[in-house]
Design an enzyme around this catalytic site. Structure first.
Site, PDB file in Angstrom:
ATOM      1  N   CYS A  97       0.976  -1.058   0.083  1.00 51.27           N
ATOM      2  CA  CYS A  97       0.074   0.118   0.026  1.00 51.27           C
ATOM      3  C   CYS A  97       0.886   1.200  -0.032  1.00 51.27           C
ATOM      4  CB  CYS A  97      -0.860  -0.105   1.409  1.00 51.27           C
ATOM      5  SG  CYS A  97      -1.793   1.449   1.643  1.00 51.27           S
TER       6      CYS A  97
ATOM      7  N   CYS B 236      -0.828   3.814  -6.479  1.00 49.22           N
ATOM      8  CA  CYS B 236      -1.565   3.308  -5.643  1.00 49.22           C
ATOM      9  C   CYS B 236      -1.911   1.829  -6.062  1.00 49.22           C
ATOM     10  CB  CYS B 236      -2.958   3.930  -5.411  1.00 49.22           C
ATOM     11  SG  CYS B 236      -4.248   3.341  -4.278  1.00 49.22           S
TER      12      CYS B 236
END
Ligand code: DGL
Length: 266
Positions: A84, A195
């Site tokens: 992440c 992302c």
């Protein structure tokens, strides 16, 4: 098997690797990890009860990420991948200080390969607000700003589209058209998916930006870095057999783990 914060003694090659994301996004990284390290066992955790992380404060993101890494460490993982970008930006450095000996591998928007892919490219970096406003990202931009033009494009809603399972919808397409409308007034050479949820909508992004734009993500680089760190620590699994994946999440949706598996199999 479990060990404390300060020690990575007696690490065993057969211990699993923890992979963490706010939800489904880290599955795009897990696929690369398994492809490069097929003999390893992985524990995937998606913190869906607290997603999206990108709209939270740094303090909250750090606290949530630390809690999950502590839990994985207590379960005896031999390394953790923060799959992440948002969690990496807020929590990777403090976690490395907390776990001095356990490899903690983070994500970084793949700006370097994009910028180096051609002469003075115009590069659009798509990410969450939290990733784009962090010092870590500012340092990355400072390193490469003279080698091309870097355009930041916050796209937080993509996380929610992916979490809802909408990876081809008309609403997603319209959202992307709107986000890119002013950016595409000037030709774009590269798009960086900063992302880990975004690779799941790569096709929709491709439809909006066109075939000539090169799209980069950081998953393969992260997988190589994990392998390098495990090899350096002599902690690579050597069983020669295919490893297993344990799926976990904080979601209240009883089908969430099934959704993780389906996305993995896409
Ligand atoms: N997958 C996370 C990332 O790479 C998205 C975070 C979120 O907003 O939950 O940044």
């Amino acid at each position: 098997m479990a060990y404390g914060k300060d020690a990575w003694k007696n690490v065993k090659k057969e211990q699993p690797i923890g992979v963490f994301d706010s939800g489904l996004g880290g599955v795009s990284v897990l696929r690369e990890l398994v492809s490069l390290l097929p003999a390893e066992d992985f524990i995937y955790f998606g913190d869906a009860a607290h997603a999206p992380y990108g709209e939270r404060t740094e303090r909250e993101i750090r606290a949530l990420t630390t809690a999950q890494v502590d839990r994985m460490a207590a379960e005896g993982v031999k390394a953790v991948v923060l799959a992440c970008n948002t969690a990496t930006s807020a929590a990777c450095a403090p976690l490395r200080r907390r776990y001095r000996q356990m490899p903690i591998i983070g994500m970084e928007p793949a700006l370097k390969p994009a910028i180096l892919s051609r002469e003075k490219p115009r590069v659009v970096v798509m990410a969450t607000h939290a990733t784009l406003r962090q010092k870590k990202f500012a340092r990355l931009v400072a390193r490469f700003k003279d080698a091309g033009e870097i355009v930041k494009l916050p796209c937080p809603e993509i996380v929610e589209f992916v979490e809802r399972g909408e990876i081809h919808s008309r609403a997603l397409h319209e959202y992307l058209e709107e986000r890119f409308s002013s950016v595409l007034q000037t030709p774009v050479d590269c798009v960086v998916l900063g992302c880990t949820h975004f690779p799941f909508v790569r096709e929709a992004i491709r439809e909006v930006v066109g075939q000539d734009v090169q799209i980069f993500d950081g998953a393969a680089g992260t997988a190589r870095e994990l392998k390098r760190r495990l090899r350096e620590a002599d902690a690579l699994q050597e069983s020669g057999q295919k490893g297993a994946i344990e799926w976990l999440s904080s979601s209240s949706d009883p089908n969430y783990v099934e959704r993780l598996k389906r996305l993995y199999a896409l």
